[in-house]
Design an enzyme around this catalytic site. Structure first.
Site, short mmCIF file in Angstrom:
data_model
loop_
_atom_site.label_atom_id
_atom_site.label_comp_id
_atom_site.label_asym_id
_atom_site.label_seq_id
_atom_site.Cartn_x
_atom_site.Cartn_y
_atom_site.Cartn_z
N GLU A 126 -73.50 -2.18 -41.28
CA GLU A 126 -72.32 -2.74 -40.62
C GLU A 126 -72.00 -4.16 -41.10
OE1 GLU A 126 -73.96 0.37 -37.77
OE2 GLU A 126 -74.82 -1.28 -38.96
N GLN A 159 -77.46 2.77 -26.19
CA GLN A 159 -76.63 2.07 -27.16
C GLN A 159 -75.46 1.33 -26.49
OE1 GLN A 159 -75.68 4.69 -30.51
NE2 GLN A 159 -77.57 4.01 -31.51
N LYS A 191 -66.00 5.43 -25.13
CA LYS A 191 -65.89 6.77 -25.73
C LYS A 191 -64.97 7.68 -24.92
CE LYS A 191 -68.69 10.55 -27.57
NZ LYS A 191 -70.06 11.07 -27.80
#
Length: 576
Positions: free
Chosen positions: A66, A129, A178
């Site tokens: 990343e 996460q 999400k």
């Protein structure tokens, strides 16, 4: 923004009637903003968006870490002046871009960073996460958003791009849960952006411009200090016209290089800790200092009590918070550098020709140029940079990592055009240079791109060679190998009694074999007599190349303004 009003056009009507997932709304919004490339790395919380990227066939560059993704987006933004877009997943994916966000904030790069997030119903529960990206990035973004409803998604993207590019550019983060990315809504991108609390001043006050010109007429020793704000405002032509019209010497910050042609007689070079004698002495002896788009960083000013002690200071900046923050300013001008310079160029009246001042500055340039001592077949890094400039005729985009090679490049590579120089200035991020070169090459595929990096910094993001292999990008990696953390070693030598604590590399990887593992051509040189041939071979190859140059291990960067001293106390000036 989602609502049920009738569309004003058939296309808008079609958009408003189409039911989309949040991910599709996001990507349609990016397309509406003219986004041509996305840099990123997928993961669980952002998978719905990546599924939509697949369906829509959007141009996406898969980094191998990343950090590589966001630095590549920074390089792209620096060259294009458009927002670099980076998409990563939640948790470690998001925290891995924090350094790049801070880097972009310090160097005023427009960025839109989209991080996946856990579902809204588990935010705050330490879900798998999960990371609080709003809290983490609040101090290092111009603004950050967390989407809590499908209805706000499209308008949030529109506002993010507006904030990123307007006023002083900077990074904006959008945290996308999400479940929001999977919900259904209607795409509407017609609502204009109106942010009452965010209205940057673009047009400078005419009275302040008049004050600046009046003071300039009285000045005997004027100097321009040029920062990256001139480049962000795309004001290089106006700056050059102003300097030429009134024959004002120009000193540049590290990030301002290229805003004024490096081969111009009025160009003094970089100012600051490792600036030229002429640039630093011009600032020290000036009676009128005009700062355009520089934030008076400590590496530029040295000890503030010694900075430009005889000068009346004018400061032109689009960010009012920077004016007077570090240095007292007599004439503040808030506004866009391009607008301000256009107004200054139109200024007229009796102007002192400053012949004696220009002669003094010219004498400093002649008597105290940048220097180094040759040593037989040993390659000196300064000469390497000079030869790279000669071989490319300056027609290249140059990126660097951070450290000695960065300073040598800033000193010895003459940047004659804007947006050809990419480096990490404010944050000083190792690992930045190579992935930034990837973003720059994608932005400008027809220009040669040199990623000049140290042997240490390159090892932080070398995995991004996979992108060069995958896309056959013709980036030329130039490793300035002195088998050490060069700038750390220099400071340990000068300030820590030559105690080289963990700054020397007794063992290094075989960089040529690393390159070959990625099917990238490798060239290695350790003798001065072979350097020209090695550079020519590197530049002639149509694809990517790794050029490893073994340089003098104990060479230091000079001149140097040591911490706590002023520009008049430079060490290592030498020639006369």
């Amino acid at each position: 923004m989602i609502h049920s009003n009738e569309a004003a056009t058939p296309q808008a009507a079609e958009n408003k009637q189409a039911v989309c997932t949040g991910s599709e709304i996001l990507l349609k919004a990016l397309a509406s903003e003219g986004v041509e490339v996305i840099f990123g790395y997928p993961g669980g919380a952002i998978l719905p968006t990546y599924d939509e990227i697949y369906k829509l066939g959007m141009n996406h560059i898969l980094a191998r870490h990343e950090q590589g993704a966001i630095h590549a987006a920074e390089g792209y933004a620096r060259i294009t002046q458009k927002p670099g877009v980076c998409i990563v997943t939640s948790g470690p994916g998001a925290t891995n871009v924090v350094t790049g966000i801070a880097d972009a904030m310090m160097d005023s790069l427009p960025m839109v960073v989209i991080t996946g997030q856990v579902a809204t119903k588990v935010i705050g529960t330490d879900a798998f996460q999960e990371a609080d990206m709003l809290g983490i990035t609040m101090p290092i973004t111009k603004h950050n958003f967390q989407i809590r409803s499908i209805e706000e998604l499209a308008q949030t993207v529109k506002e993010a791009f507006h904030i990123a590019v307007s006023g002083r550019p900077g990074p904006v983060l959008i945290d996308l849960p999400k479940d929001i990315s999977e919900k259904l809504g209607i795409f509407d991108y017609e609502e204009p952006v109106h942010l009452p609390g965010y209205q940057p001043t673009v047009k400078p006050n005419k009275q302040q411009i008049r004050k600046l010109l009046d003071k300039f007429k009285e000045a005997k020793r004027p100097v321009l200090l040029v920062g990256a704000g001139v480049l962000h405002a795309q004001a290089s032509e106006e700056l050059t016209a102003f300097a030429r019209k009134f024959q004002i010497p120009v000193a540049q910050t590290l990030l301002g290089l290229g805003a004024f042609p490096g081969e111009e007689e009025l160009h003094l070079g970089m100012a600051g800790m490792h600036g030229t004698y002429a640039a630093n002495m011009a600032l020290h002896k000036s009676d009128f200092l005009i700062n355009i788009g520089s934030r008076f960083d400590d590496r530029l000013t040295g000890a503030l009590e010694h900075f430009a002690p005889e000068a009346c200071i004018a400061h032109i900046d689009i960010d009012p918070a920077e004016i007077g923050k570090n240095v007292h300013v007599e004439i503040p001008v808030v506004g866009d550098a391009k607008e301000a310079l256009a107004m200054l160029v139109k200024g007229s009246g009796a102007i002192d020709e400053h012949d004696e001042w220009r002669k003094q500055v010219s004498d400093w340039k002649r008597d105290y140029p940048l220097w180094f001592h040759r040593d037989g077949e040993v390659i000196k890094p300064q000469e390497l940079i000079q030869k790279l400039y000669e071989h490319t005729k300056g027609e290249a985009i140059v990126t660097t990592d951070v450290g000695q090679h960065q300073m040598w490049t800033a000193q010895h590579f003459k940047f004659n055009k804007p947006n050809r120089w990419i480096t990490s200035g404010g944050l000083g991020t190792m690992g930045f240079g190579f992935p930034a070169a990837i973003g720059a090459q994608i932005a400008e595929p027809e220009l040669p791109v040199l990623a000049i990096t140290g042997d240490a910094g390159f090892q932080m993001t070398l995995q991004e060679m996979s992108i060069l292999q995958e896309l056959d990008l013709p980036v030329k990696i130039v490793i300035v190998n002195n088998a050490s953390l060069g700038m750390v070693r220099q400071w340990q030598q000068r300030f820590h009694g030559e105690r080289y604590s963990h700054s020397l590399f007794p063992i290094q990887p075989n960089f040529a074999k690393l390159a070959e593992a990625y099917n990238i051509k490798a060239v290695k040189v350790d003798k001065l007599s072979m350097l020209d041939e090695a550079i020519a071979e590197t530049l002639a190859h149509p694809g990517p190349v790794l050029l490893e140059v073994c340089v003098a291990k104990e060479e230091n960067v000079y001149p140097m303004v040591c911490p706590g001293t002023g520009h008049h106390c430079m060490e290592g000036v030498e020639p006369s």
